[in-house]
Design a protein around this motif. Sequence first.
Motif, PDB file in Angstrom:
ATOM      1  N   TYR A  51       0.841  -1.202   0.000  1.00  0.00           N
ATOM      2  CA  TYR A  51       0.000   0.000   0.000  1.00  0.00           C
ATOM      3  C   TYR A  51       0.873   1.248   0.000  1.00  0.00           C
ATOM      4  O   TYR A  51       1.984   1.243   0.562  1.00  0.00           O
ATOM      5  CB  TYR A  51      -0.944  -0.022   1.213  1.00  0.00           C
ATOM      6  N   GLY A  72      -9.452  -8.849   8.056  1.00  0.00           N
ATOM      7  CA  GLY A  72      -9.087  -9.595   6.848  1.00  0.00           C
ATOM      8  C   GLY A  72      -7.632  -9.344   6.520  1.00  0.00           C
ATOM      9  O   GLY A  72      -7.282  -9.003   5.389  1.00  0.00           O
ATOM     10  N   GLU A  93      -8.654 -12.805  10.780  1.00  0.00           N
ATOM     11  CA  GLU A  93      -8.589 -13.411   9.453  1.00  0.00           C
ATOM     12  C   GLU A  93      -9.244 -14.793   9.497  1.00  0.00           C
ATOM     13  O   GLU A  93      -8.825 -15.646  10.282  1.00  0.00           O
ATOM     14  CB  GLU A  93      -7.104 -13.510   9.031  1.00  0.00           C
ATOM     15  N   GLU A 115     -17.232 -10.495  11.563  1.00  0.00           N
ATOM     16  CA  GLU A 115     -18.582 -10.495  12.129  1.00  0.00           C
ATOM     17  C   GLU A 115     -18.661 -11.401  13.363  1.00  0.00           C
ATOM     18  O   GLU A 115     -19.337 -11.077  14.338  1.00  0.00           O
ATOM     19  CB  GLU A 115     -19.607 -10.996  11.089  1.00  0.00           C
ATOM     20  N   GLY A 130      -7.619  -3.807   4.210  1.00  0.00           N
ATOM     21  CA  GLY A 130      -7.006  -3.682   2.889  1.00  0.00           C
ATOM     22  C   GLY A 130      -7.626  -4.699   1.945  1.00  0.00           C
ATOM     23  O   GLY A 130      -7.401  -5.905   2.109  1.00  0.00           O
TER      24      GLY A 130
HETATM   25  C1  LIG Z   1      -8.048  -9.859  -0.918  1.00  0.00           C
HETATM   26  S1  LIG Z   1      -7.576 -10.468   0.642  1.00  0.00           S
HETATM   27  C2  LIG Z   1      -6.770  -9.057   1.430  1.00  0.00           C
HETATM   28  C3  LIG Z   1      -5.738  -9.477   2.463  1.00  0.00           C
HETATM   29  C4  LIG Z   1      -4.943  -8.358   3.103  1.00  0.00           C
HETATM   30  N1  LIG Z   1      -5.780  -7.435   3.823  1.00  0.00           N
HETATM   31  C5  LIG Z   1      -4.108  -7.599   2.094  1.00  0.00           C
HETATM   32  O1  LIG Z   1      -4.170  -6.376   2.090  1.00  0.00           O
HETATM   33  O2  LIG Z   1      -3.372  -8.233   1.355  1.00  0.00           O
HETATM   34  C6  LIG Z   1      -9.129 -10.509   1.504  1.00  0.00           C
HETATM   35  C7  LIG Z   1      -9.018 -11.171   2.869  1.00  0.00           C
HETATM   36  O3  LIG Z   1     -10.249 -10.999   3.583  1.00  0.00           O
HETATM   37  C8  LIG Z   1     -10.493 -12.184   4.299  1.00  0.00           C
HETATM   38  N2  LIG Z   1     -11.924 -12.245   4.623  1.00  0.00           N
HETATM   39  C9  LIG Z   1     -12.925 -12.778   3.894  1.00  0.00           C
HETATM   40  N3  LIG Z   1     -14.074 -12.649   4.557  1.00  0.00           N
HETATM   41  C10 LIG Z   1     -13.822 -12.021   5.724  1.00  0.00           C
HETATM   42  C11 LIG Z   1     -14.625 -11.635   6.844  1.00  0.00           C
HETATM   43  N4  LIG Z   1     -15.950 -11.841   6.865  1.00  0.00           N
HETATM   44  N5  LIG Z   1     -14.010 -11.042   7.909  1.00  0.00           N
HETATM   45  C12 LIG Z   1     -12.674 -10.809   7.872  1.00  0.00           C
HETATM   46  N6  LIG Z   1     -11.875 -11.154   6.827  1.00  0.00           N
HETATM   47  C13 LIG Z   1     -12.437 -11.754   5.771  1.00  0.00           C
HETATM   48  C14 LIG Z   1     -10.014 -13.284   3.339  1.00  0.00           C
HETATM   49  O4  LIG Z   1      -9.794 -14.519   3.981  1.00  0.00           O
HETATM   50  C15 LIG Z   1      -8.748 -12.656   2.777  1.00  0.00           C
HETATM   51  O5  LIG Z   1      -7.605 -12.985   3.525  1.00  0.00           O
END
Ligand SMILES: C[S@@+](CC[C@H](N)C(=O)[O-])C[C@H]1O[C@@H](n2cnc3c(N)ncnc32)[C@H](O)[C@@H]1O
Length: 286
Positions: A51, A72, A93, A115, A130
Amino acid sequence: MSGRTPIYSGRMPTVPPEPASLSQHEPHRARQVAESFGSDAERYDRARPRYPEALVNRIVAASPGPNVLDVGCGTGIAARQFEAAGCRVLGVEPDARMADFARRSGVEVEVATFEAWDAAGREFDAVIAGQAWHWVDPDAGAAKAAQVLRPRGRLAAFWHAFQLPPDVAEAFAAVYHRVVPDSPFDLRGIRSALDVYLRGITKVADGLREAGGFSEPEQWRFDWEQSYTRDELLDLLPTQGTLTRPPPDKLAEVLEGVGAAIDALGGSFTMPYATVAVTAARTGAA
Ligand SMILES: C[S@@+](CC[C@H](N)C(=O)[O-])C[C@H]1O[C@@H](n2cnc3c(N)ncnc32)[C@H](O)[C@@H]1O
């Protein structure tokens, strides 16, 4: 990175971004995709862009203290950047494969969806996400963020919008839909990744207003660019939600089609990125 001339004409075809390209408009319900990124966590961490430092610094400066919750957190890309900026970061995560990688890289992580996660009374100065907020239920997510942020604490959700060269994007869409006809993503006909993301963050801002407990949401934007060789782009693409689930033979066929389009451009190109954020502060007495 910020302050460059905007580079999006709004007319170039592109890789549709993950949130809006799912045929349904509620990506957080597509749990098989939402928790698929750990299929190759090493590649994810290696290939995904970091970022903009200006974004990290602006969030840190706008937060009342250094305690950050990373929703996440994935492999810990953003978490490590916030730690480098002086923050203490806890990741949440749901994908244990991503969480394991993040832990090995030194990030503290609890495995749960945001959640369902039990905050156990803990409070934070910032809640960041992110490229992850669209996988969280918007109502439950806004309420949970309001619950765990201390007064004046900052919620910041951010995404990268990237714009492939038109020929590469068209080749990707064509081969993708031939090879993965049953995909929930529709890569055809989207003209600007940035427009799609801006519509997405407008919806997030509306959700925060409805949830209450936040200041008027702001949108921040950071423009930058990165050069890619064929190999570098073909390393990145399988980390996208569109390509985390197809089997290896289908993935290889898609990458071959995209690779041929990059070869036709001379084997490398410069990709414009816009990192866009929606952010608001928790209201209430300090
Ligand atoms: C595209 S990745 C982004 C990962 C990291 N934040 C980054 O910047 O590289 C999306 C992440 O959100 C997580 N995720 C999916 N559903 C979620 C939820 N309900 N609560 C928290 N994280 C979640 C996924 O497992 C995944 O690791």
